[in-house]
Design a protein around this motif. Structure first.
Motif, PDB file in Angstrom:
ATOM      1  N   ARG A 199       0.822  -1.212   0.000  1.00 64.20           N
ATOM      2  CA  ARG A 199       0.000   0.000   0.000  1.00 64.20           C
ATOM      3  C   ARG A 199       0.858   1.266   0.000  1.00 64.20           C
ATOM      4  NH1 ARG A 199      -5.405  -0.683   1.446  1.00 64.20           N
ATOM      5  NH2 ARG A 199      -5.981  -2.829   1.950  1.00 64.20           N
ATOM      6  N   LEU A 200       2.108   1.125   0.420  1.00 63.15           N
ATOM      7  CA  LEU A 200       2.997   2.285   0.500  1.00 63.15           C
ATOM      8  C   LEU A 200       3.929   2.392  -0.693  1.00 63.15           C
ATOM      9  CD1 LEU A 200       4.002   1.997   4.278  1.00 63.15           C
ATOM     10  CD2 LEU A 200       2.172   3.369   3.268  1.00 63.15           C
ATOM     11  N   VAL A 201       4.279   1.252  -1.284  1.00 64.21           N
ATOM     12  CA  VAL A 201       5.202   1.237  -2.421  1.00 64.21           C
ATOM     13  C   VAL A 201       4.563   0.450  -3.552  1.00 64.21           C
ATOM     14  CG1 VAL A 201       7.521   0.678  -3.217  1.00 64.21           C
ATOM     15  CG2 VAL A 201       7.152   1.264  -0.817  1.00 64.21           C
ATOM     16  N   HIS A 202       4.108   1.155  -4.574  1.00 62.28           N
ATOM     17  CA  HIS A 202       3.533   0.503  -5.751  1.00 62.28           C
ATOM     18  C   HIS A 202       3.735   1.412  -6.951  1.00 62.28           C
ATOM     19  CE1 HIS A 202       0.073   3.212  -5.254  1.00 62.28           C
ATOM     20  NE2 HIS A 202       0.098   2.881  -3.968  1.00 62.28           N
ATOM     21  N   SER A 203       3.205   1.012  -8.086  1.00 57.17           N
ATOM     22  CA  SER A 203       3.457   1.750  -9.327  1.00 57.17           C
ATOM     23  C   SER A 203       2.882   3.156  -9.305  1.00 57.17           C
ATOM     24  CB  SER A 203       2.870   0.976 -10.516  1.00 57.17           C
ATOM     25  OG  SER A 203       1.470   0.778 -10.338  1.00 57.17           O
ATOM     26  N   GLY A 204       1.931   3.411  -8.417  1.00 56.31           N
ATOM     27  CA  GLY A 204       1.320   4.734  -8.373  1.00 56.31           C
ATOM     28  C   GLY A 204       1.979   5.694  -7.407  1.00 56.31           C
ATOM     29  N   THR A 205       2.990   5.237  -6.666  1.00 57.81           N
ATOM     30  CA  THR A 205       3.669   6.105  -5.709  1.00 57.81           C
ATOM     31  C   THR A 205       5.020   6.543  -6.258  1.00 57.81           C
ATOM     32  OG1 THR A 205       4.666   4.202  -4.586  1.00 57.81           O
ATOM     33  CG2 THR A 205       2.553   4.993  -3.763  1.00 57.81           C
ATOM     34  N   THR A 206       5.436   7.724  -5.871  1.00 55.84           N
ATOM     35  CA  THR A 206       6.721   8.259  -6.332  1.00 55.84           C
ATOM     36  C   THR A 206       7.673   8.567  -5.187  1.00 55.84           C
ATOM     37  OG1 THR A 206       5.789  10.501  -6.326  1.00 55.84           O
ATOM     38  CG2 THR A 206       5.696   9.269  -8.400  1.00 55.84           C
ATOM     39  N   VAL A 261      13.153  -2.745  -6.210  1.00 49.62           N
ATOM     40  CA  VAL A 261      12.510  -3.142  -7.469  1.00 49.62           C
ATOM     41  C   VAL A 261      12.187  -1.925  -8.319  1.00 49.62           C
ATOM     42  CG1 VAL A 261      10.436  -4.198  -8.446  1.00 49.62           C
ATOM     43  CG2 VAL A 261      11.596  -5.286  -6.529  1.00 49.62           C
ATOM     44  N   ARG A 262      11.844  -0.835  -7.659  1.00 53.57           N
ATOM     45  CA  ARG A 262      11.464   0.374  -8.383  1.00 53.57           C
ATOM     46  C   ARG A 262      12.658   1.263  -8.711  1.00 53.57           C
ATOM     47  NH1 ARG A 262       7.147   4.083  -5.445  1.00 53.57           N
ATOM     48  NH2 ARG A 262       8.928   4.518  -4.090  1.00 53.57           N
ATOM     49  N   SER A 263      13.731   1.187  -7.927  1.00 57.15           N
ATOM     50  CA  SER A 263      14.790   2.187  -8.039  1.00 57.15           C
ATOM     51  C   SER A 263      16.127   1.657  -8.538  1.00 57.15           C
ATOM     52  CB  SER A 263      15.010   2.859  -6.670  1.00 57.15           C
ATOM     53  OG  SER A 263      13.796   3.343  -6.136  1.00 57.15           O
ATOM     54  N   ILE A 264      16.343   0.348  -8.473  1.00 60.97           N
ATOM     55  CA  ILE A 264      17.668  -0.205  -8.764  1.00 60.97           C
ATOM     56  C   ILE A 264      17.563  -1.221  -9.894  1.00 60.97           C
ATOM     57  CG2 ILE A 264      19.662  -1.398  -7.776  1.00 60.97           C
ATOM     58  CD1 ILE A 264      18.799  -0.482  -5.059  1.00 60.97           C
ATOM     59  N   GLU A 265      18.655  -1.368 -10.638  1.00 63.06           N
ATOM     60  CA  GLU A 265      18.705  -2.365 -11.700  1.00 63.06           C
ATOM     61  C   GLU A 265      18.443  -3.760 -11.133  1.00 63.06           C
ATOM     62  OE1 GLU A 265      19.152  -2.334 -14.920  1.00 63.06           O
ATOM     63  OE2 GLU A 265      19.390  -0.181 -15.203  1.00 63.06           O
ATOM     64  N   PRO A 266      17.704  -4.597 -11.854  1.00 62.51           N
ATOM     65  CA  PRO A 266      17.383  -5.942 -11.347  1.00 62.51           C
ATOM     66  C   PRO A 266      18.610  -6.783 -11.015  1.00 62.51           C
ATOM     67  CG  PRO A 266      16.004  -5.403 -13.222  1.00 62.51           C
ATOM     68  CD  PRO A 266      17.012  -4.302 -13.121  1.00 62.51           C
ATOM     69  N   ARG A 267      19.721  -6.541 -11.691  1.00 61.96           N
ATOM     70  CA  ARG A 267      20.913  -7.346 -11.413  1.00 61.96           C
ATOM     71  C   ARG A 267      21.440  -7.134  -9.995  1.00 61.96           C
ATOM     72  NH1 ARG A 267      22.785  -3.632 -15.256  1.00 61.96           N
ATOM     73  NH2 ARG A 267      22.609  -5.269 -16.818  1.00 61.96           N
ATOM     74  N   ALA A 268      20.969  -6.095  -9.317  1.00 59.44           N
ATOM     75  CA  ALA A 268      21.364  -5.893  -7.922  1.00 59.44           C
ATOM     76  C   ALA A 268      20.856  -7.020  -7.033  1.00 59.44           C
ATOM     77  CB  ALA A 268      20.841  -4.549  -7.419  1.00 59.44           C
ATOM     78  N   ALA A 269      19.853  -7.764  -7.513  1.00 60.97           N
ATOM     79  CA  ALA A 269      19.357  -8.908  -6.744  1.00 60.97           C
ATOM     80  C   ALA A 269      20.439  -9.963  -6.561  1.00 60.97           C
ATOM     81  CB  ALA A 269      18.146  -9.525  -7.444  1.00 60.97           C
ATOM     82  N   ALA A 270      21.453  -9.943  -7.428  1.00 67.31           N
ATOM     83  CA  ALA A 270      22.548 -10.904  -7.292  1.00 67.31           C
ATOM     84  C   ALA A 270      23.300 -10.704  -5.980  1.00 67.31           C
ATOM     85  CB  ALA A 270      23.508 -10.771  -8.475  1.00 67.31           C
ATOM     86  N   ILE A 271      23.363  -9.467  -5.505  1.00 70.53           N
ATOM     87  CA  ILE A 271      24.050  -9.196  -4.239  1.00 70.53           C
ATOM     88  C   ILE A 271      23.333  -9.897  -3.095  1.00 70.53           C
ATOM     89  CG2 ILE A 271      24.739  -7.383  -2.630  1.00 70.53           C
ATOM     90  CD1 ILE A 271      24.939  -5.481  -4.987  1.00 70.53           C
ATOM     91  N   VAL A 272      22.008  -9.802  -3.093  1.00 66.49           N
ATOM     92  CA  VAL A 272      21.216 -10.476  -2.057  1.00 66.49           C
ATOM     93  C   VAL A 272      21.430 -11.984  -2.130  1.00 66.49           C
ATOM     94  CG1 VAL A 272      18.879 -10.898  -1.214  1.00 66.49           C
ATOM     95  CG2 VAL A 272      19.509  -8.629  -2.062  1.00 66.49           C
ATOM     96  N   SER A 273      21.446 -12.521  -3.340  1.00 66.34           N
ATOM     97  CA  SER A 273      21.634 -13.965  -3.513  1.00 66.34           C
ATOM     98  C   SER A 273      22.995 -14.410  -3.002  1.00 66.34           C
ATOM     99  CB  SER A 273      21.485 -14.330  -4.994  1.00 66.34           C
ATOM    100  OG  SER A 273      20.205 -13.976  -5.481  1.00 66.34           O
ATOM    101  N   ILE A 274      24.028 -13.632  -3.300  1.00 66.71           N
ATOM    102  CA  ILE A 274      25.384 -13.983  -2.858  1.00 66.71           C
ATOM    103  C   ILE A 274      25.474 -13.968  -1.338  1.00 66.71           C
ATOM    104  CG2 ILE A 274      27.779 -13.192  -2.840  1.00 66.71           C
ATOM    105  CD1 ILE A 274      27.329 -12.206  -5.721  1.00 66.71           C
ATOM    106  N   LEU A 275      24.876 -12.972  -0.713  1.00 72.09           N
ATOM    107  CA  LEU A 275      24.917 -12.881   0.751  1.00 72.09           C
ATOM    108  C   LEU A 275      24.172 -14.046   1.402  1.00 72.09           C
ATOM    109  CD1 LEU A 275      24.335  -9.033   1.181  1.00 72.09           C
ATOM    110  CD2 LEU A 275      26.459 -10.292   1.565  1.00 72.09           C
ATOM    111  N   ASN A 276      23.009 -14.389   0.861  1.00 68.02           N
ATOM    112  CA  ASN A 276      22.263 -15.527   1.407  1.00 68.02           C
ATOM    113  C   ASN A 276      23.028 -16.833   1.224  1.00 68.02           C
ATOM    114  OD1 ASN A 276      20.121 -13.934   2.214  1.00 68.02           O
ATOM    115  ND2 ASN A 276      18.933 -14.278   0.359  1.00 68.02           N
ATOM    116  N   LEU A 277      23.633 -16.987   0.051  1.00 66.19           N
ATOM    117  CA  LEU A 277      24.397 -18.199  -0.223  1.00 66.19           C
ATOM    118  C   LEU A 277      25.619 -18.293   0.690  1.00 66.19           C
ATOM    119  CD1 LEU A 277      24.368 -20.634  -2.112  1.00 66.19           C
ATOM    120  CD2 LEU A 277      25.808 -19.347  -3.697  1.00 66.19           C
TER     121      LEU A 277
END
Length: 263
Positions: A115-122, A181-197
């Motif tokens: 409700r706070l972060v979606h396509s209609g919020t800036t 998801v709204r502000s950063i390139e999707p490849r940044a998700a790799a950082i999260v994956s590396i940390l979890n791994l």
């Protein structure tokens, strides 16, 4: 349902067998659910992996986020599997704490943050305000509970302190992921994956060497939320908030984990 059925069917079995059966039942249930969804909507995968119609970074291919989910779930599975090394009492404590944190975070992630972060919020301000108020209030409560539990020997208070600190990390991680998801390139998700791994790998090594303990496993679970939150905080230029939550969260969890061993 499958997990509960497996647990009821193996009530007299050794603890390791019961845990393995529950994990297998969870995997089977997940695969069955995904298969059912795909059978009902045969064009779903095609639409999911289709090339985006716009050039916005948040609307590019979902491969990175899919990989992040798979690695994250697999890492949690490693942590759950290695928990068989704990004593039954410690395993019960870990399970109780994890269920509370998971339930609280699920409510916030699915009902509040969208409700706070979606396509209609800036603006990120409402979501960040939620994080600040929730995280710091939870940390303050957790610190008081940890001190009270250590002073009086009340284990339930110490467990509640871990829940508060862990939830502070979890809500920060969930919110930052939504903002990313709204502000950063999707490849940044790799950082999260590396940390979890990396977290799962460390736990696996400790399990193999016989050095795994309740406090280490609790820290590992918290790290699954805390480390990605810190990394995303830097990428979102909210590193001060991330560090301000990370330091007291780690302190409360460490103190409470030691108190759990003593009490």
């Amino acid at each position: 349902m499958l997990s509960c059925g497996a647990l009821l069917a193996l009530l007299e079995a050794p603890q390791a067998d019961r845990l393995s059966a529950m994990l297998i039942a969870q995997i089977v249930g997940m695969v069955a659910t995904i298969s059912f969804i795909l059978c009902r909507d045969r064009g779903l995968l095609t639409r999911v992996f289709a090339e985006p119609q716009t050039s916005r970074p948040a609307q590019t291919r979902v491969d990175w986020y899919l990989a992040q989910s798979i690695i994250g779930y697999g890492s949690l599975l490693v942590l759950q599997t290695t928990s068989v090394a704990l004593a039954p009492a410690a395993l019960s404590v870990l399970g109780l704490i994890g269920r509370f944190v998971s339930g609280l975070n699920m409510v916030v992630t699915n009902a509040v943050i969208p409700r706070l972060v979606h396509s209609g919020t800036t603006s990120d301000r409402p979501a960040l305000t939620l994080v600040k108020w929730t995280a710091f209030s939870m940390l303050g409560t957790g610190l008081l509970l940890a001190l009270f539990g250590a002073w009086t020997g009340t284990q339930l208070a110490v467990q509640a302190a871990v829940v508060c600190a862990w939830f502070a990390c979890a809500i920060t991680n969930s919110t930052f992921k939504r903002l990313a998801v709204r502000s950063i390139e999707p490849r940044a998700a790799a950082i999260v994956s590396i940390l979890n791994l990396a977290t799962a790998t460390v736990v696996g090594v400790l399990f193999g060497t016989g050095l795994l303990s309740l406090e280490i496993l609790i820290l590992a679970y918290v790290a699954m939320d805390l480390l990605p939150a810190i990394a995303l905080g830097f990428l979102l230029r909210r590193w001060i908030l991330a560090i301000a939550i990370a330091v007291p969260s780690t302190a409360v969890v460490l103190f409470a984990s030691v108190a759990l061993q003593i009490s």
